[in-house]
Design a protein around this motif. Sequence first.
Motif, PDB file in Angstrom:
ATOM      1  N   UNK A   1      20.177  28.907  40.215  1.00  0.00           N
ATOM      2  CA  UNK A   1      20.873  30.169  39.973  1.00  0.00           C
ATOM      3  C   UNK A   1      20.120  30.856  38.839  1.00  0.00           C
ATOM      4  N   UNK A   2      19.625  32.061  39.103  1.00  0.00           N
ATOM      5  CA  UNK A   2      18.801  32.755  38.109  1.00  0.00           C
ATOM      6  C   UNK A   2      19.566  33.777  37.294  1.00  0.00           C
ATOM      7  N   UNK A   3      20.707  34.253  37.802  1.00  0.00           N
ATOM      8  CA  UNK A   3      21.478  35.250  37.056  1.00  0.00           C
ATOM      9  C   UNK A   3      22.919  35.272  37.541  1.00  0.00           C
ATOM     10  N   UNK A   4      23.794  35.551  36.610  1.00  0.00           N
ATOM     11  CA  UNK A   4      25.210  35.794  36.904  1.00  0.00           C
ATOM     12  C   UNK A   4      25.375  37.302  36.841  1.00  0.00           C
ATOM     13  N   UNK A   5      25.728  37.938  37.964  1.00  0.00           N
ATOM     14  CA  UNK A   5      25.740  39.401  38.016  1.00  0.00           C
ATOM     15  C   UNK A   5      27.138  40.014  37.972  1.00  0.00           C
ATOM     16  N   UNK A   6      28.180  39.266  38.349  1.00  0.00           N
ATOM     17  CA  UNK A   6      29.536  39.822  38.322  1.00  0.00           C
ATOM     18  C   UNK A   6      30.558  38.695  38.364  1.00  0.00           C
ATOM     19  N   UNK A   7      31.690  38.949  37.725  1.00  0.00           N
ATOM     20  CA  UNK A   7      32.846  38.059  37.802  1.00  0.00           C
ATOM     21  C   UNK A   7      34.062  38.901  38.111  1.00  0.00           C
ATOM     22  N   UNK A   8      34.958  38.362  38.927  1.00  0.00           N
ATOM     23  CA  UNK A   8      36.212  39.036  39.245  1.00  0.00           C
ATOM     24  C   UNK A   8      37.289  37.969  39.392  1.00  0.00           C
ATOM     25  N   UNK A   9      38.521  38.363  39.120  1.00  0.00           N
ATOM     26  CA  UNK A   9      39.663  37.457  39.236  1.00  0.00           C
ATOM     27  C   UNK A   9      40.663  38.088  40.192  1.00  0.00           C
ATOM     28  N   UNK A  10      41.245  37.254  41.048  1.00  0.00           N
ATOM     29  CA  UNK A  10      42.237  37.778  42.000  1.00  0.00           C
ATOM     30  C   UNK A  10      43.493  38.195  41.248  1.00  0.00           C
ATOM     31  N   UNK A  11      44.143  39.245  41.753  1.00  0.00           N
ATOM     32  CA  UNK A  11      45.416  39.679  41.158  1.00  0.00           C
ATOM     33  C   UNK A  11      46.565  39.150  42.014  1.00  0.00           C
ATOM     34  N   UNK A  12      47.788  39.586  41.722  1.00  0.00           N
ATOM     35  CA  UNK A  12      48.950  39.065  42.451  1.00  0.00           C
ATOM     36  C   UNK A  12      48.918  39.381  43.943  1.00  0.00           C
ATOM     37  N   UNK A  13      48.192  40.428  44.342  1.00  0.00           N
ATOM     38  CA  UNK A  13      48.106  40.773  45.771  1.00  0.00           C
ATOM     39  C   UNK A  13      46.936  40.076  46.469  1.00  0.00           C
ATOM     40  N   UNK A  14      46.094  39.386  45.693  1.00  0.00           N
ATOM     41  CA  UNK A  14      44.933  38.713  46.262  1.00  0.00           C
ATOM     42  C   UNK A  14      43.657  39.531  46.189  1.00  0.00           C
ATOM     43  N   UNK A  15      43.756  40.785  45.747  1.00  0.00           N
ATOM     44  CA  UNK A  15      42.567  41.623  45.581  1.00  0.00           C
ATOM     45  C   UNK A  15      41.827  41.183  44.308  1.00  0.00           C
ATOM     46  N   UNK A  16      40.529  41.344  44.301  1.00  0.00           N
ATOM     47  CA  UNK A  16      39.742  40.944  43.140  1.00  0.00           C
ATOM     48  C   UNK A  16      39.548  42.114  42.181  1.00  0.00           C
ATOM     49  N   UNK A  17      39.713  41.814  40.891  1.00  0.00           N
ATOM     50  CA  UNK A  17      39.551  42.802  39.825  1.00  0.00           C
ATOM     51  C   UNK A  17      38.368  42.357  38.973  1.00  0.00           C
ATOM     52  N   UNK A  18      37.383  43.240  38.830  1.00  0.00           N
ATOM     53  CA  UNK A  18      36.191  42.913  38.047  1.00  0.00           C
ATOM     54  C   UNK A  18      36.542  42.627  36.596  1.00  0.00           C
ATOM     55  N   UNK A  19      35.797  41.708  36.009  1.00  0.00           N
ATOM     56  CA  UNK A  19      35.961  41.353  34.595  1.00  0.00           C
ATOM     57  C   UNK A  19      34.637  41.537  33.877  1.00  0.00           C
ATOM     58  N   UNK A  20      34.752  41.739  32.586  1.00  0.00           N
ATOM     59  CA  UNK A  20      33.591  41.930  31.723  1.00  0.00           C
ATOM     60  C   UNK A  20      32.822  40.615  31.582  1.00  0.00           C
ATOM     61  N   UNK A  21      31.494  40.711  31.592  1.00  0.00           N
ATOM     62  CA  UNK A  21      30.647  39.528  31.446  1.00  0.00           C
ATOM     63  C   UNK A  21      30.283  39.226  29.992  1.00  0.00           C
TER      64      UNK A  21
END
Length: 190
Positions: free
Chosen positions: A77-97
């Motif tokens: 793995x050469x880079x981590x480009x994005x992180x997201x966490x699921x919300x109560x509806x199951x949709x993913x919400x981006x988080x700060x790296x």
Amino acid sequence: MRYLGPDPLPLVVTVAEFSAAVHGIVTPAEEVALADLLAAAQDVVATATNTPLVPGTYELTCPLEGWRHWWLPCRPVTALTALAVSDESGAFVDRDLTGVTLLQGQDEPQVLLPEGWQHRTDQGRILRAQVQAGAPPPPALRRAIIALAQDWREADISLSPGEAPARSAFGVQRLIRQARYRRPQITAQA
């Protein structure tokens, strides 16, 4: 692990390279079926070794259960480009790296989350990471793909849905075993 690049995944061993490696002749009528065999063999080798054979963007997920340290299921793995966490509806919400660290990306990739990165409401939710992963396969894995596709071709196996492929030859299993990545653990507190 899900590849996010162009579909279909590019072949790391082309039909022409396969033909040259096995000293065989491939007719134009066989090319499509052989490309399918090579794609299936490539998928088997990548899955068995936990090694993305085509460099690109991949998506990985893991349940959030209070951990801060996550060993990723593949390498390199050469880079981590994005992180997201699921919300109560199951949709993913981006988080700060900010403060999130990728450790030992080539050998034993790990994500280390900073203290306080997880919210109290994150418990039991899903973390989705997008990473740049993979490298051109070493000669041994290219050979495993060729040998597996050759075994299937010689056995005249059709790749119909739901049909189990034949057990691979000892040499293929050995090549895969030598290149297999196994993470030492999945998650840890810190």
